[in-house]
Write an enzyme that holds these catalytic residues in place. Structure first.
Site, PDB file in Angstrom:
ATOM      1  N   GLU A   1       0.895  -1.216   0.020  1.00 22.98           N
ATOM      2  CA  GLU A   1       0.233   0.035   0.068  1.00 22.98           C
ATOM      3  C   GLU A   1       0.851   1.125  -0.063  1.00 22.98           C
ATOM      4  OE1 GLU A   1      -2.127  -2.885   2.957  1.00 22.98           O
ATOM      5  OE2 GLU A   1       0.063  -2.540   1.990  1.00 22.98           O
TER       6      GLU A   1
ATOM      7  N   CYS B   1      -2.488  -3.775   7.341  1.00 24.10           N
ATOM      8  CA  CYS B   1      -2.241  -4.072   8.703  1.00 24.10           C
ATOM      9  C   CYS B   1      -2.386  -3.034   9.494  1.00 24.10           C
ATOM     10  CB  CYS B   1      -0.684  -4.373   8.717  1.00 24.10           C
ATOM     11  SG  CYS B   1       0.566  -3.314   8.234  1.00 24.10           S
TER      12      CYS B   1
ATOM     13  N   ALA C   1       9.137 -36.222 -10.493  1.00 29.40           N
ATOM     14  CA  ALA C   1       9.325 -36.406 -11.728  1.00 29.40           C
ATOM     15  C   ALA C   1       9.606 -37.967 -12.107  1.00 29.40           C
ATOM     16  CB  ALA C   1      10.638 -35.692 -12.444  1.00 29.40           C
TER      17      ALA C   1
ATOM     18  N   TRP D   1      17.942 -34.982 -14.824  1.00 27.62           N
ATOM     19  CA  TRP D   1      16.716 -34.181 -15.542  1.00 27.62           C
ATOM     20  C   TRP D   1      16.298 -34.804 -16.719  1.00 27.62           C
ATOM     21  CZ3 TRP D   1      13.710 -30.715 -13.455  1.00 27.62           C
ATOM     22  CH2 TRP D   1      14.242 -29.839 -12.312  1.00 27.62           C
TER      23      TRP D   1
ATOM     24  N   ARG E   1       9.975 -23.508  -7.272  1.00 26.23           N
ATOM     25  CA  ARG E   1      11.071 -23.300  -6.252  1.00 26.23           C
ATOM     26  C   ARG E   1      11.233 -21.681  -5.800  1.00 26.23           C
ATOM     27  NH1 ARG E   1      16.417 -26.092  -8.846  1.00 26.23           N
ATOM     28  NH2 ARG E   1      15.661 -28.482  -8.544  1.00 26.23           N
TER      29      ARG E   1
ATOM     30  N   GLU F   1      11.619 -32.036  -2.826  1.00 28.76           N
ATOM     31  CA  GLU F   1      12.589 -32.524  -3.898  1.00 28.76           C
ATOM     32  C   GLU F   1      13.495 -33.498  -3.680  1.00 28.76           C
ATOM     33  OE1 GLU F   1      13.517 -30.213  -7.560  1.00 28.76           O
ATOM     34  OE2 GLU F   1      13.272 -28.477  -6.092  1.00 28.76           O
TER      35      GLU F   1
ATOM     36  N   GLY G   1      14.460 -38.030  -3.659  1.00 22.54           N
ATOM     37  CA  GLY G   1      14.387 -39.304  -4.468  1.00 22.54           C
ATOM     38  C   GLY G   1      13.420 -40.130  -3.990  1.00 22.54           C
TER      39      GLY G   1
END
Length: 355
Positions: A55, A81, A160, A171, A185, A294, A296
């Site tokens: 603000e 606030c 992934a 990757w 991230r 992130e 294994g």
């Protein structure tokens, strides 16, 4: 003017998101000052923890542009606030500037603010309207709102996998999918990973985005300080990249590296870190609000098995290939898919677990 609050709240949301993880544990907030014709006079957002709030930045922006803000309008994504923290109350700044109408996206769940900012503005003669794009405004700060309602952080788990459900050690998804991971991230204030990921991949865990490279806090679960020698050396990318590295361990050994912080944690009967007690510790000691896991397959599976009710969101990236080497990820809970899209050749799925 009728549609201006909706349109300009959308702009305020865009501004708030620019802060990424820089304001945490405080919320991301965006604000826009505009006239009765819907013309933007000034705008701003809370840029980093401890700096001026949205603000104030929006009002100062309008004033520096040569505009008189008395009687003008302000859109802000979160209730202003009404208390002294790192900065003075935003409600006072709005009142002193002579703003006539304030449009608020969502109320602040924090007990120090909740409803008090709105009440002060109204008692000062300012017209206040709340609930403008409320759902979208709350989605800006999932960790802030969850913490204020439950005392726990927002937790996201990223996976992934290949078509045959193998988690690879490198990757193997498409470039756009990798960019999405870096985006995720950049909105997290703590990344949790395991010993195996550090040993196999030696990752940086930075967020490489269009605006540059953001460092982060990275928590490594290392029950016995197996990587003791590496923490004291210059061989780990996660340290060399400028991240704040934290190691959760049950060991009493000391690390002679000021760039590495130690958190002593309880181990379960299997000699592993108790994940259910870990999350509250991270909330209290590190003020973590938005955590991203992130890791294994072993640690990922452990979080899903042992702390499923603490995970708020999953992001699964499915690459269009089968991997012969690696560990399969077995997910037994039902997945509630909220959205999915193709990122080049990679399927990106986001949702939550049915618990």
């Amino acid at each position: 003017m009728k549609d201006a609050p909706l349109l300009l709240m959308s702009r305020a949301i865009e501004l708030a998101k620019k802060a990424r993880n820089m304001t945490l544990p405080n919320p991301r907030v965006g604000a826009v000052v505009f006239d009765d014709d819907g013309r933007i006079l000034g705008e701003g957002y809370h840029q980093r923890f401890g700096s001026d709030h949205a603000e104030v930045n929006a009002i100062n922006s309008a004033l520096s542009n040569g505009h008189d803000v008395k009687g003008k309008n302000l859109c802000v994504t979160l209730e202003p606030c009404n208390h002294h923290g790192k900065t003075p109350p935003c409600s006072d700044a709005i009142i002193n500037a002579g703003i006539g109408n304030v449009y608020i996206g969502t109320n602040d769940d924090c007990t120090a603010v909740c409803g008090k900012g709105v009440s002060k503005l109204i008692s000062s003669g300012i017209n206040v309207r709340t609930g403008i794009l409320e759902k979208e405004c709350r989605e800006i700060n999932p960790g802030f709102h969850k913490y204020n309602n439950t005392g726990l952080p927002f937790v996201r788990i990223k996976m992934a996998v290949s078509l045959n459900s193998v988690m690879g050690s490198t990757w193997f998804t498409g470039e756009i999918a990798r960019e999405r991971v870096h985006e995720l991230r950049s909105y997290s204030d703590l990344i949790i990973t395991g010993l195996g990921t550090i040993k196999k991949d030696n990752p940086k865990f930075t967020a490489r985005i269009k605006d540059g490279v953001l460092t982060n806090r990275v928590l490594i679960l290392d029950e016995d300080l197996e990587l003791y020698d590496l923490y004291n050396s210059k061989e780990l990318n996660v340290i060399n990249s400028g991240n704040k590295v934290i190691v959760a361990t049950g060991s009493n050994r000391r690390i002679n590296n000021n760039d590495v912080q130690i958190i002593r944690t309880e181990l379960n009967n299997e000699g592993l870190i108790d994940l259910r007690t870990l999350i509250p510790i991270l909330t209290e000691q590190l003020k973590a609000r938005e955590i991203m896991i992130e890791a294994g397959p072993r640690l990922t599976s452990s979080f899903i098995e042992d702390a499923l009710d603490m995970i708020d969101k999953f992001n699964i990236f499915v690459a269009p290939l089968e991997l012969e080497e690696g560990n399969k990820l077995n997910i037994t809970p039902k997945l509630i898919i909220e959205k999915q899209e193709m990122l080049e050749n990679t399927l990106a799925v986001e949702g939550h677990f049915d618990i």
